[in-house]
Design a protein around this motif. Sequence first.
Motif, PDB file in Angstrom:
ATOM      1  N   ARG A 310      40.812  12.423 -37.656  1.00 31.15           N
ATOM      2  CA  ARG A 310      41.832  12.161 -36.631  1.00 31.15           C
ATOM      3  C   ARG A 310      41.243  11.346 -35.484  1.00 31.15           C
ATOM      4  NH1 ARG A 310      43.797  14.915 -32.080  1.00 31.15           N
ATOM      5  NH2 ARG A 310      46.029  14.577 -31.709  1.00 31.15           N
ATOM      6  N   LYS A 311      40.028  11.708 -35.066  1.00 31.42           N
ATOM      7  CA  LYS A 311      39.361  10.971 -33.990  1.00 31.42           C
ATOM      8  C   LYS A 311      39.076   9.537 -34.412  1.00 31.42           C
ATOM      9  CE  LYS A 311      35.399  11.255 -30.852  1.00 31.42           C
ATOM     10  NZ  LYS A 311      34.171  12.022 -30.506  1.00 31.42           N
ATOM     11  N   ARG A 313      40.771   7.762 -36.643  1.00 31.54           N
ATOM     12  CA  ARG A 313      42.038   7.025 -36.682  1.00 31.54           C
ATOM     13  C   ARG A 313      42.490   6.614 -35.288  1.00 31.54           C
ATOM     14  NH1 ARG A 313      43.510  10.942 -40.638  1.00 31.54           N
ATOM     15  NH2 ARG A 313      44.681  12.098 -39.048  1.00 31.54           N
ATOM     16  N   LEU A 314      42.315   7.550 -34.312  1.00 32.03           N
ATOM     17  CA  LEU A 314      42.705   7.237 -32.938  1.00 32.03           C
ATOM     18  C   LEU A 314      41.855   6.108 -32.370  1.00 32.03           C
ATOM     19  CD1 LEU A 314      43.255  10.847 -31.504  1.00 32.03           C
ATOM     20  CD2 LEU A 314      45.009   9.142 -32.036  1.00 32.03           C
ATOM     21  N   GLN A 315      40.554   6.138 -32.667  1.00 30.65           N
ATOM     22  CA  GLN A 315      39.671   5.077 -32.194  1.00 30.65           C
ATOM     23  C   GLN A 315      40.037   3.740 -32.835  1.00 30.65           C
ATOM     24  OE1 GLN A 315      35.784   6.598 -33.148  1.00 30.65           O
ATOM     25  NE2 GLN A 315      35.588   7.743 -31.233  1.00 30.65           N
ATOM     26  N   ARG A 317      43.013   2.878 -33.974  1.00 29.79           N
ATOM     27  CA  ARG A 317      44.286   2.449 -33.406  1.00 29.79           C
ATOM     28  C   ARG A 317      44.097   1.863 -32.013  1.00 29.79           C
ATOM     29  NH1 ARG A 317      48.619   7.023 -33.541  1.00 29.79           N
ATOM     30  NH2 ARG A 317      48.074   6.828 -35.757  1.00 29.79           N
TER      31      ARG A 317
END
Length: 326
Positions: A310-311, A313-315, A317
């Motif tokens: 999740r981290k 993917r956020l980075q 994005r």
Amino acid sequence: MLLSLFGAVESGIIYAIMALGVYLSFRVLDFPDLTVDGSFVTGAGVAAISIVNGVPPVMATLLGAIIGFMAGCITGVLHTKGRINALLSGILMMIALYSINLRIMGQPTVSMLNEITLFKQLESIWASTGIDSFLNSILITFGADRLPTTWVIVILMFIVTLAIKFLTDYFMKTEVGLALRATGDNQRMIRSLSGNTDFLIIVGIGISNGLVALSGALIAQHGGFANVNMGIGMIVIGLASVIIGEALFGKRTIAIATLAVIGGAIVYRIVVALSLRVDFLESGDMKFITAILVIAALVAPRVLQARKERKRRLQKRAAINKVGEV
């Protein structure tokens, strides 16, 4: 507190031999072998009744391991030659071993408190050297506590367990060991290469239960008795040791994985010892504690991995958005 932790490490090192056996069947061969609950008692019962009847402790211990190996081979034969489901063949052998173990022992419990066991021999040999008294005198001089009387057992068993670990590592690198690992990964491929997968499974399960029986023989001598019910839930303890060890120390190579199993067995015993010191928990809650530990060891790595994904993917994005703004 210190003595309880010392005792946990002491028993954890012995149980690590059993955990190595479980690792061979569950991880290497991918064989859900429930024979463990019976073969553990087989090793304990054979060693106990042999010692009571005058057999030297070393020979009695090895005899227990050999009988455990034979029990494992029978499980392998039921699965490979009898075409019985792997899980069911282990259950059938476990049930049969209950009656066999009772026949071997002649009674539900065999006491060795008045017999010369392997550990008593080691302690007497060590005491005769005078090193123990010398070290304790030094500790008392500096105001420290005396060493536990069984500390030498911990060191010797640690050496024995490491020796079994290195032998296992070496075996896994031999031609038979590599074929055994390949059989666990893909039996069809090994058959296509004219490999005898039936023989490999029988030998692998035999070695696995031989190690389990060896651990049972040592635990019986360590506790001073063998009981026909002492193997109940042993497979769960072995799995807990494997799973906890892999979660804490990893499993990148065979050498690391077997070392992780030993570490997992010791950590498991320490956690159980600490848990039983909590006021509202009793010795009867040990199985519940084991279940919680296994669940935590299985769930925690997945939760951490999900957070990392999740981290990431956020980075990713955020980086894409930043490029878009430019």
